[in-house]
Scaffold this motif. Sequence first.
Motif, short mmCIF file in Angstrom:
data_model
loop_
_atom_site.label_atom_id
_atom_site.label_comp_id
_atom_site.label_asym_id
_atom_site.label_seq_id
_atom_site.Cartn_x
_atom_site.Cartn_y
_atom_site.Cartn_z
N ALA A 149 0.83 -1.21 0.00
CA ALA A 149 0.00 0.00 0.00
C ALA A 149 0.87 1.26 0.00
N MET A 150 1.96 1.22 0.77
CA MET A 150 2.88 2.36 0.78
C MET A 150 3.50 2.58 -0.59
N ALA A 151 3.94 1.48 -1.21
CA ALA A 151 4.59 1.57 -2.52
C ALA A 151 3.63 2.13 -3.56
N GLN A 152 2.35 1.70 -3.50
CA GLN A 152 1.36 2.19 -4.46
C GLN A 152 1.12 3.68 -4.27
N ALA A 153 1.02 4.12 -3.02
CA ALA A 153 0.80 5.54 -2.75
C ALA A 153 1.98 6.38 -3.23
N CYS A 154 3.19 5.86 -3.04
CA CYS A 154 4.39 6.58 -3.49
C CYS A 154 4.45 6.62 -5.02
N ALA A 155 4.09 5.51 -5.66
CA ALA A 155 4.09 5.47 -7.13
C ALA A 155 3.07 6.47 -7.68
N ASP A 156 1.91 6.56 -7.03
CA ASP A 156 0.87 7.49 -7.47
C ASP A 156 1.33 8.94 -7.37
N LEU A 157 2.17 9.23 -6.35
CA LEU A 157 2.67 10.59 -6.16
C LEU A 157 3.98 10.84 -6.90
N GLY A 158 4.58 9.77 -7.42
CA GLY A 158 5.85 9.92 -8.13
C GLY A 158 7.02 10.21 -7.22
N LEU A 213 9.52 -11.61 2.08
CA LEU A 213 9.69 -11.82 0.65
C LEU A 213 8.43 -11.41 -0.11
N ALA A 214 7.27 -11.71 0.44
CA ALA A 214 6.02 -11.30 -0.19
C ALA A 214 5.94 -9.78 -0.30
N GLY A 215 6.46 -9.08 0.70
CA GLY A 215 6.51 -7.63 0.64
C GLY A 215 7.42 -7.14 -0.47
N GLU A 216 8.58 -7.77 -0.61
CA GLU A 216 9.51 -7.39 -1.68
C GLU A 216 8.85 -7.55 -3.05
N VAL A 217 8.21 -8.70 -3.25
CA VAL A 217 7.57 -8.99 -4.53
C VAL A 217 6.47 -7.98 -4.83
N ALA A 218 5.66 -7.67 -3.81
CA ALA A 218 4.56 -6.73 -4.00
C ALA A 218 5.07 -5.34 -4.36
N ILE A 219 6.13 -4.90 -3.69
CA ILE A 219 6.70 -3.58 -3.97
C ILE A 219 7.19 -3.51 -5.41
N ALA A 220 7.89 -4.54 -5.84
CA ALA A 220 8.42 -4.57 -7.20
C ALA A 220 7.30 -4.58 -8.23
N GLN A 221 6.21 -5.29 -7.94
CA GLN A 221 5.10 -5.37 -8.88
C GLN A 221 4.36 -4.05 -9.00
N VAL A 222 4.32 -3.27 -7.91
CA VAL A 222 3.69 -1.96 -7.97
C VAL A 222 4.44 -1.04 -8.93
N GLY A 223 5.76 -1.12 -8.87
CA GLY A 223 6.58 -0.28 -9.75
C GLY A 223 6.86 1.07 -9.12
N GLY A 224 7.05 2.08 -9.95
CA GLY A 224 7.43 3.39 -9.44
C GLY A 224 8.91 3.40 -9.11
N THR A 225 9.31 4.34 -8.26
CA THR A 225 10.71 4.44 -7.82
C THR A 225 10.81 3.81 -6.44
N TRP A 226 11.49 2.68 -6.36
CA TRP A 226 11.54 1.95 -5.09
C TRP A 226 12.91 1.30 -4.90
N ALA A 227 13.21 1.03 -3.62
CA ALA A 227 14.42 0.28 -3.28
C ALA A 227 14.11 -0.56 -2.05
N VAL A 228 14.61 -1.77 -2.06
CA VAL A 228 14.50 -2.68 -0.91
C VAL A 228 15.90 -2.90 -0.36
N LEU A 229 16.06 -2.67 0.93
CA LEU A 229 17.36 -2.87 1.58
C LEU A 229 17.28 -4.11 2.46
#
Length: 279
Positions: free
Chosen positions: A78-87, A124-140
């Motif tokens: 949900a965080m990743a999607q919100a960030c992608a929506d805002l760019g 791992l499920a969180g990592e996959v979900a973040i990547a699928q959302v797209g946008g500008t993201w990084a997983v540490l």
Amino acid sequence: MILVFGQSGQVARELALLADVRCLGRDDVDLEYPLNCAEAIAIHQPAAVINAAAFTNVDGAETEASRAHLVNAHAPEAMAQACADLGIPFVSISTDYVFDGAGDAPWREGDTPAPVNAYGRSKLAGEVAIAQVGGTWAVLRTSWVVSAHGNNFVKTMLRLGAERDALTIVADQIGGLTPARDIARACHHMAQSLISEPNKGGIYHFSGSPNASWADVARATFETADLTCTVTDIPSSDYPTPALRPLNSRLDCYKIKKTFGIKRPDWRKGIADIVKELA
């Protein structure tokens, strides 16, 4: 302003000390309600977001797998999607526990994950979900987090080392102890960099150096704190836990150094800092 999910955790407490950071705790946003995470991002309109909150009870996740999945997978999605929506950039912290711990070679970012416990599966499920959302993201992905705050191995050793003359400590799990302060600085630097260089997104590994066993860390802790407590090495089989732990938690951290200039921290200095801070 960089918005941080997390307030009382080890990394979040270190992030709160950095410039231009706003931390949200459970009283502000409950990660068990992922849509609230998206709403908080929309309200605060930050320049970037860091997720430093998680369900971190590794053994507890075995009996609360659904709750761990909700917090560690659905909330970051949900965080990743919100960030992608805002760019805007999104940075989320993950774990070495996405790997099964086979072999003795340091894990690279492109290696195939195969978690052996519920906590690792949820992350791992969180990592996959973040990547699928797209946008500008990084997983540490990081490992074996310690600080002067909360519950962690170094603080436990300092307490037990002052109470006992000898301890038996697991010696066949090898990894990189990582100070929360260094993780916070790495996440902060990555988030700032991604604002102007979104092409640097992706998965990164970050852990302390040198690689060592829990028994090695215990000895170093006692030496740093001038505690006379003897350590006897034991295998993981002599210390069973509800959740299996990977034996090999070594992380190859070349990519983060090459891309962001972030070097592996010396965990021995981290222990010295913790002992000093607690004193």
